[in-house]
Write a protein that holds these residues in place. Sequence first.
Motif, PDB file in Angstrom:
ATOM      1  N   TYR A 164       0.757  -1.329  -0.047  1.00  0.00           N
ATOM      2  CA  TYR A 164      -0.132   0.024   0.032  1.00  0.00           C
ATOM      3  C   TYR A 164       0.978   1.200  -0.009  1.00  0.00           C
ATOM      4  N   PRO A 165       0.208   2.562  -0.103  1.00  0.00           N
ATOM      5  CA  PRO A 165       0.984   3.706  -0.221  1.00  0.00           C
ATOM      6  C   PRO A 165       2.047   3.985   1.009  1.00  0.00           C
ATOM      7  N   GLY A 166       3.237   3.979   0.634  1.00  0.00           N
ATOM      8  CA  GLY A 166       4.223   3.895   1.791  1.00  0.00           C
ATOM      9  C   GLY A 166       5.016   2.909   2.292  1.00  0.00           C
ATOM     10  N   ASP A 167       4.527   1.570   1.608  1.00  0.00           N
ATOM     11  CA  ASP A 167       5.052   0.240   1.929  1.00  0.00           C
ATOM     12  C   ASP A 167       6.178   0.141   0.948  1.00  0.00           C
ATOM     13  N   VAL A 168       7.223  -0.785   1.237  1.00  0.00           N
ATOM     14  CA  VAL A 168       8.221  -1.140   0.493  1.00  0.00           C
ATOM     15  C   VAL A 168       8.392  -2.849   0.345  1.00  0.00           C
ATOM     16  N   GLN A 169       8.702  -3.180  -0.915  1.00  0.00           N
ATOM     17  CA  GLN A 169       8.938  -4.512  -1.007  1.00  0.00           C
ATOM     18  C   GLN A 169      10.265  -4.529  -1.553  1.00  0.00           C
ATOM     19  N   TRP A 170      11.259  -5.406  -0.957  1.00  0.00           N
ATOM     20  CA  TRP A 170      12.758  -5.519  -1.200  1.00  0.00           C
ATOM     21  C   TRP A 170      12.818  -6.797  -1.560  1.00  0.00           C
ATOM     22  N   MET A 171      12.982  -7.058  -2.983  1.00  0.00           N
ATOM     23  CA  MET A 171      12.987  -8.547  -3.427  1.00  0.00           C
ATOM     24  C   MET A 171      14.313  -8.771  -4.022  1.00  0.00           C
ATOM     25  N   THR A 172      15.091  -9.776  -3.488  1.00  0.00           N
ATOM     26  CA  THR A 172      16.255 -10.401  -3.849  1.00  0.00           C
ATOM     27  C   THR A 172      16.137 -11.573  -4.669  1.00  0.00           C
ATOM     28  N   ALA A 173      16.315 -11.521  -6.013  1.00  0.00           N
ATOM     29  CA  ALA A 173      15.826 -12.395  -6.923  1.00  0.00           C
ATOM     30  C   ALA A 173      16.969 -13.510  -6.882  1.00  0.00           C
ATOM     31  N   GLY A 174      18.334 -13.105  -6.527  1.00  0.00           N
ATOM     32  CA  GLY A 174      19.354 -14.198  -6.432  1.00  0.00           C
ATOM     33  C   GLY A 174      19.416 -15.095  -7.704  1.00  0.00           C
ATOM     34  N   LYS A 175      19.201 -16.391  -7.380  1.00  0.00           N
ATOM     35  CA  LYS A 175      19.506 -17.479  -8.568  1.00  0.00           C
ATOM     36  C   LYS A 175      18.316 -17.274  -9.618  1.00  0.00           C
ATOM     37  N   GLU A 215      24.039 -18.931 -19.534  1.00  0.00           N
ATOM     38  CA  GLU A 215      23.676 -19.906 -18.496  1.00  0.00           C
ATOM     39  C   GLU A 215      22.162 -19.772 -18.083  1.00  0.00           C
ATOM     40  N   ALA A 216      22.154 -18.510 -17.705  1.00  0.00           N
ATOM     41  CA  ALA A 216      21.013 -17.875 -17.127  1.00  0.00           C
ATOM     42  C   ALA A 216      19.799 -18.157 -18.086  1.00  0.00           C
ATOM     43  N   MET A 217      20.113 -17.690 -19.220  1.00  0.00           N
ATOM     44  CA  MET A 217      18.845 -18.107 -20.303  1.00  0.00           C
ATOM     45  C   MET A 217      18.569 -19.359 -20.528  1.00  0.00           C
ATOM     46  N   GLU A 218      19.519 -20.215 -20.446  1.00  0.00           N
ATOM     47  CA  GLU A 218      19.383 -21.723 -20.572  1.00  0.00           C
ATOM     48  C   GLU A 218      18.794 -22.204 -19.308  1.00  0.00           C
ATOM     49  N   ASP A 219      19.262 -21.784 -18.118  1.00  0.00           N
ATOM     50  CA  ASP A 219      18.591 -22.434 -16.987  1.00  0.00           C
ATOM     51  C   ASP A 219      17.020 -22.003 -17.165  1.00  0.00           C
ATOM     52  N   TYR A 220      16.771 -20.844 -17.419  1.00  0.00           N
ATOM     53  CA  TYR A 220      15.148 -20.364 -17.627  1.00  0.00           C
ATOM     54  C   TYR A 220      14.528 -21.194 -18.466  1.00  0.00           C
ATOM     55  N   GLN A 221      14.991 -21.236 -19.859  1.00  0.00           N
ATOM     56  CA  GLN A 221      14.321 -22.212 -20.684  1.00  0.00           C
ATOM     57  C   GLN A 221      13.996 -23.713 -20.561  1.00  0.00           C
ATOM     58  N   LEU A 222      15.267 -24.170 -19.696  1.00  0.00           N
ATOM     59  CA  LEU A 222      15.207 -25.588 -19.235  1.00  0.00           C
ATOM     60  C   LEU A 222      14.687 -25.983 -18.060  1.00  0.00           C
ATOM     61  N   GLY A 223      14.258 -24.939 -17.170  1.00  0.00           N
ATOM     62  CA  GLY A 223      13.683 -25.121 -16.266  1.00  0.00           C
ATOM     63  C   GLY A 223      14.656 -25.583 -14.919  1.00  0.00           C
ATOM     64  N   LYS A 224      15.923 -25.230 -14.550  1.00  0.00           N
ATOM     65  CA  LYS A 224      16.997 -25.952 -13.897  1.00  0.00           C
ATOM     66  C   LYS A 224      17.736 -24.812 -12.859  1.00  0.00           C
ATOM     67  N   ASN A 225      18.389 -24.934 -12.180  1.00  0.00           N
ATOM     68  CA  ASN A 225      19.316 -24.315 -11.291  1.00  0.00           C
ATOM     69  C   ASN A 225      18.665 -22.747 -10.956  1.00  0.00           C
ATOM     70  N   GLY A 226      17.391 -23.214 -10.284  1.00  0.00           N
ATOM     71  CA  GLY A 226      16.672 -22.087  -9.470  1.00  0.00           C
ATOM     72  C   GLY A 226      15.484 -21.710 -10.155  1.00  0.00           C
ATOM     73  N   PHE A 227      15.258 -22.083 -11.739  1.00  0.00           N
ATOM     74  CA  PHE A 227      14.073 -22.044 -12.491  1.00  0.00           C
ATOM     75  C   PHE A 227      13.131 -23.224 -12.592  1.00  0.00           C
ATOM     76  N   GLU A 228      13.302 -24.185 -11.616  1.00  0.00           N
ATOM     77  CA  GLU A 228      12.534 -25.371 -11.856  1.00  0.00           C
ATOM     78  C   GLU A 228      11.183 -25.331 -11.917  1.00  0.00           C
TER      79      GLU A 228
END
Length: 295
Positions: free
Chosen positions: A89-100, A266-279
């Motif tokens: 809501y107004p004034g709130d903060v979301q701090w998201m660490t995407a990491g792997k 590697e990140a693109m491949e992991d995302y496309q193949l669903g591995k190393n954090g993108f399962e």
Amino acid sequence: MLKSIIKKVVSVEQSEGVGARVRRSIGTSELRNLDPFLMLDEFKLAKKGEGEAPAGFPDHPHRGFETVTYMLEGVFDHEDFAGHRGTIYPGDVQWMTAGKGIVHAEIPHTLPCLGLQLWLNLPAKDKMMDPRYQELKSEAIPVAEKDGVKVKVIAGNSLGINAKIDTKSPIYYLDVNMEANKTFVQTVPANWTTFIYTLSGTGKFGKERVESEAHATLVFSRDGDQVQVESGDEPLRFALIAGEPIGEPIVQYGPFVMNTREQIMEAMEDYQLGKNGFERAGKWRSKIAHQFRQV
């Protein structure tokens, strides 16, 4: 010693996401990779027209950095493929660490919505950490007040008040509201990257007292350890953001930010193949992006 203004850029509104308008400052050709900051958007989501898709930022991935969303107006929902769902809501903060790796959606709960989103780089040692969220309600964010100046201390410290957020590298993030004709001085470590993004009102900034209006980014010099701001004949509001440079190579491809081209591949491949954090990426679809129909 007061810091000087070395650059001023006024942000121009542009389209982004679905039905969103943004004023991008950091991340443009004029302010590329202001280490450790990758991007700053002032985003605005207005009421959609009949037959248009839901406004917002539907399902999308991230790796290697953090996003900090600070709501100014309206209510914003978020949901990710790990089952995390929340509303700010107004004034709130979301701090998201995407990491792997994370895939999430950010969709307005009400319209219009207005906020700031900062992309903050992670050092190499933390780029493949597990994702995490820190959500702070407005009333939980410490506030410092002195002589007509009110500071919400989202990260770092100001006027003797310390923030509650846990950051992976030293960061200041301050929401500063000044009454008319006041002066504010903030100490910032020398050699840090420091900038101000103006939200409303007019003022004079830095040692040279550079005049500026809303939607401007003012970048300060590395030398000096104090930022000075003077408000004009009306109240002034701005975000003061500063951080210790990481000093590592940055290779970015869309929503992936790593240190080498090989890591991006590697990140693109992991995302496309669903591995190393993108399962969970392949079959997951957010509920909020498909439920938002009536606003």
